[in-house]
Design an enzyme around this catalytic site. Structure first.
Site, PDB file in Angstrom:
ATOM      1  N   TRP A 183       2.286   2.939  -2.522  1.00 34.54           N
ATOM      2  CA  TRP A 183       1.845   3.837  -3.604  1.00 34.54           C
ATOM      3  C   TRP A 183       0.455   4.381  -3.287  1.00 34.54           C
ATOM      4  O   TRP A 183       0.152   5.534  -3.575  1.00 34.54           O
ATOM      5  CB  TRP A 183       1.805   3.084  -4.945  1.00 34.54           C
ATOM      6  CG  TRP A 183       3.128   2.933  -5.622  1.00 34.54           C
ATOM      7  CD1 TRP A 183       4.353   2.848  -5.016  1.00 34.54           C
ATOM      8  CD2 TRP A 183       3.371   2.841  -7.038  1.00 34.54           C
ATOM      9  NE1 TRP A 183       5.331   2.711  -5.971  1.00 34.54           N
ATOM     10  CE2 TRP A 183       4.758   2.690  -7.214  1.00 34.54           C
ATOM     11  CE3 TRP A 183       2.542   2.848  -8.155  1.00 34.54           C
ATOM     12  CZ2 TRP A 183       5.340   2.567  -8.480  1.00 34.54           C
ATOM     13  CZ3 TRP A 183       3.115   2.732  -9.419  1.00 34.54           C
ATOM     14  CH2 TRP A 183       4.505   2.604  -9.579  1.00 34.54           C
ATOM     15  N   ASP A 231       2.183  -1.249 -10.508  1.00 31.79           N
ATOM     16  CA  ASP A 231       3.486  -1.661  -9.959  1.00 31.79           C
ATOM     17  C   ASP A 231       3.469  -3.189  -9.828  1.00 31.79           C
ATOM     18  O   ASP A 231       4.200  -3.758  -9.028  1.00 31.79           O
ATOM     19  CB  ASP A 231       3.686  -0.989  -8.595  1.00 31.79           C
ATOM     20  CG  ASP A 231       5.137  -1.033  -8.114  1.00 31.79           C
ATOM     21  OD1 ASP A 231       6.048  -1.141  -8.958  1.00 31.79           O
ATOM     22  OD2 ASP A 231       5.355  -0.957  -6.886  1.00 31.79           O
ATOM     23  N   LYS A 267       5.082  -0.412 -14.348  1.00 36.41           N
ATOM     24  CA  LYS A 267       6.385  -1.078 -14.196  1.00 36.41           C
ATOM     25  C   LYS A 267       6.553  -2.115 -15.301  1.00 36.41           C
ATOM     26  O   LYS A 267       5.633  -2.873 -15.597  1.00 36.41           O
ATOM     27  CB  LYS A 267       6.432  -1.775 -12.839  1.00 36.41           C
ATOM     28  CG  LYS A 267       7.647  -2.682 -12.691  1.00 36.41           C
ATOM     29  CD  LYS A 267       8.099  -2.838 -11.288  1.00 36.41           C
ATOM     30  CE  LYS A 267       7.247  -3.682 -10.405  1.00 36.41           C
ATOM     31  NZ  LYS A 267       7.689  -3.578  -9.013  1.00 36.41           N
ATOM     32  N   GLY A 286       0.765  -1.242   0.000  1.00 37.43           N
ATOM     33  CA  GLY A 286       0.000   0.000   0.000  1.00 37.43           C
ATOM     34  C   GLY A 286       0.796   1.291   0.000  1.00 37.43           C
ATOM     35  O   GLY A 286       0.214   2.357   0.197  1.00 37.43           O
ATOM     36  N   ASP A 294      -7.703 -10.647  -8.490  1.00 38.89           N
ATOM     37  CA  ASP A 294      -6.655 -10.897  -9.485  1.00 38.89           C
ATOM     38  C   ASP A 294      -7.032 -10.139 -10.755  1.00 38.89           C
ATOM     39  O   ASP A 294      -8.075 -10.425 -11.358  1.00 38.89           O
ATOM     40  CB  ASP A 294      -6.624 -12.413  -9.739  1.00 38.89           C
ATOM     41  CG  ASP A 294      -5.596 -12.818 -10.764  1.00 38.89           C
ATOM     42  OD1 ASP A 294      -5.116 -11.951 -11.514  1.00 38.89           O
ATOM     43  OD2 ASP A 294      -5.288 -14.017 -10.825  1.00 38.89           O
ATOM     44  N   ASP A 305      -5.377  -5.474  -5.405  1.00 37.47           N
ATOM     45  CA  ASP A 305      -4.290  -6.467  -5.312  1.00 37.47           C
ATOM     46  C   ASP A 305      -4.876  -7.847  -5.109  1.00 37.47           C
ATOM     47  O   ASP A 305      -5.972  -8.003  -4.554  1.00 37.47           O
ATOM     48  CB  ASP A 305      -3.300  -6.141  -4.179  1.00 37.47           C
ATOM     49  CG  ASP A 305      -1.914  -6.726  -4.454  1.00 37.47           C
ATOM     50  OD1 ASP A 305      -0.997  -5.962  -4.828  1.00 37.47           O
ATOM     51  OD2 ASP A 305      -1.740  -7.958  -4.317  1.00 37.47           O
TER      52      ASP A 305
HETATM   53  C1  LIG Z   1       5.994  -4.629  -5.967  1.00 41.71           C
HETATM   54  S1  LIG Z   1       4.448  -5.069  -5.252  1.00 41.71           S
HETATM   55  C2  LIG Z   1       3.606  -3.535  -5.230  1.00 41.71           C
HETATM   56  C3  LIG Z   1       4.097  -2.578  -4.188  1.00 41.71           C
HETATM   57  C4  LIG Z   1       3.177  -1.379  -4.029  1.00 41.71           C
HETATM   58  N1  LIG Z   1       3.232  -0.492  -5.178  1.00 41.71           N
HETATM   59  C5  LIG Z   1       3.512  -0.592  -2.799  1.00 41.71           C
HETATM   60  O1  LIG Z   1       3.997   0.549  -2.905  1.00 41.71           O
HETATM   61  O2  LIG Z   1       3.271  -1.095  -1.694  1.00 41.71           O
HETATM   62  C6  LIG Z   1       3.664  -5.926  -6.562  1.00 41.71           C
HETATM   63  C7  LIG Z   1       2.246  -6.361  -6.246  1.00 41.71           C
HETATM   64  O3  LIG Z   1       1.637  -6.888  -7.444  1.00 41.71           O
HETATM   65  C8  LIG Z   1       0.619  -7.782  -6.999  1.00 41.71           C
HETATM   66  N2  LIG Z   1       0.122  -8.611  -8.086  1.00 41.71           N
HETATM   67  C9  LIG Z   1       0.792  -9.547  -8.790  1.00 41.71           C
HETATM   68  N3  LIG Z   1      -0.021 -10.154  -9.662  1.00 41.71           N
HETATM   69  C10 LIG Z   1      -1.255  -9.578  -9.525  1.00 41.71           C
HETATM   70  C11 LIG Z   1      -2.506  -9.782 -10.145  1.00 41.71           C
HETATM   71  N4  LIG Z   1      -2.656 -10.731 -11.092  1.00 41.71           N
HETATM   72  N5  LIG Z   1      -3.567  -9.030  -9.769  1.00 41.71           N
HETATM   73  C12 LIG Z   1      -3.409  -8.101  -8.802  1.00 41.71           C
HETATM   74  N6  LIG Z   1      -2.247  -7.861  -8.163  1.00 41.71           N
HETATM   75  C13 LIG Z   1      -1.174  -8.596  -8.511  1.00 41.71           C
HETATM   76  C14 LIG Z   1       1.363  -8.576  -5.921  1.00 41.71           C
HETATM   77  O4  LIG Z   1       0.453  -9.265  -5.080  1.00 41.71           O
HETATM   78  C15 LIG Z   1       2.158  -7.479  -5.203  1.00 41.71           C
HETATM   79  O5  LIG Z   1       1.478  -7.023  -4.052  1.00 41.71           O
END
Ligand SMILES: C[S@@+](CC[C@H](N)C(=O)[O-])C[C@H]1O[C@@H](n2cnc3c(N)ncnc32)[C@H](O)[C@@H]1O
Length: 206
Positions: A62, A121, A161, A60, A96, A80
């Site tokens: 961002w 991200d 990203k 969280g 998802d 997420d």
């Molecule tokens: C690098 S982290 C994000 C960090 C976030 N921007 C922060 O500042 O806290 C990447 C996130 O992408 C999510 N993610 C990966 N695949 C996903 C999907 N299919 N649907 C939703 N979220 C997904 C992961 O669960 C993870 O929490």
């Protein structure tokens, strides 16, 4: 159980990392928050009153940055696949983004052409098998781009990203087709060794 060498290296790196120290002092949930702070300062992506969709938002960081920047007149929706603690000023959706039902859920929150900024991200779980990891990262990026097309207002922006791979050029050419200006950014808080970088695309559909 004894910690492995890689886990010890991670702990050492965290202890030295200036962004981890700042994060703890500032109350951000992730060091990733500093990537968005830098990108937003440079690119002026989030304004008071902006409507923002944050894909891959957990834990969280961002979302915290965006919710503060949009203020009371704006709106932030954070999605997420993992559960995430609430963030003041944001709506959290658990799901998802690859699942069509979840995209329909977003459609219930936003009307088409309602969003000023889509941020992604998202990162897949890394398996270490490069072909599989590249395919997973590409699927997430393509899905973020599809969602952006569904919800962005004309003139809106995308911050996404990407991981440098054989698919990068194809994704960037899709982004270039849809937005008038597209730049690559590697914020200071993004680790130099990481293949990640960010695409800032502005003026959707113009
Ligand atoms: C690098 S982290 C994000 C960090 C976030 N921007 C922060 O500042 O806290 C990447 C996130 O992408 C999510 N993610 C990966 N695949 C996903 C999907 N299919 N649907 C939703 N979220 C997904 C992961 O669960 C993870 O929490």
């Amino acid at each position: 159980m004894a910690r492995g060498a890689s886990s010890n290296r991670w702990l050492e790196r965290q202890a030295k990392d200036k962004y981890v120290k700042q994060r703890d002092g500032h109350g951000y949930r992730s060091r990733a928050a500093y990537k968005l702070l830098e990108l937003n300062q440079r690119e002026r992506l989030i304004r008071p009153g902006s409507v923002v969709l944050d894909l891959g938002a957990a834990p969280g960081g961002w979302t915290q940055v965006a919710a503060l920047a949009v203020g009371g007149a704006g709106k932030v929706v954070a999605l997420d696949i993992l559960e995430m603690q609430p963030v003041k000023g944001a709506t959290v959706v658990l799901g998802d983004c690859l699942v069509p039902d979840v995209q329909s859920q977003l459609a219930e929150i936003f009307t088409a052409n309602a969003v000023d900024l889509v941020m992604s991200d998202m990162a897949p779980n890394i398996t270490g098998i490069s072909a599989r990891d590249e395919a997973a990262a590409t699927e997430l990026a393509e899905t973020a781009l599809t969602i952006a097309q569904q919800f962005l207002r004309p003139g809106g922006a995308l911050l996404m990203k990407l991981f440098q791979s054989r698919e990068t050029d194809a994704i960037l050419s899709d982004v270039n087709r849809l937005f008038r200006t597209v730049v690559r950014r590697k914020p200071d808080a993004s680790r130099a060794k990481s293949r990640e970088f960010y695409v800032v695309a502005k003026q959707f559909g113009l």
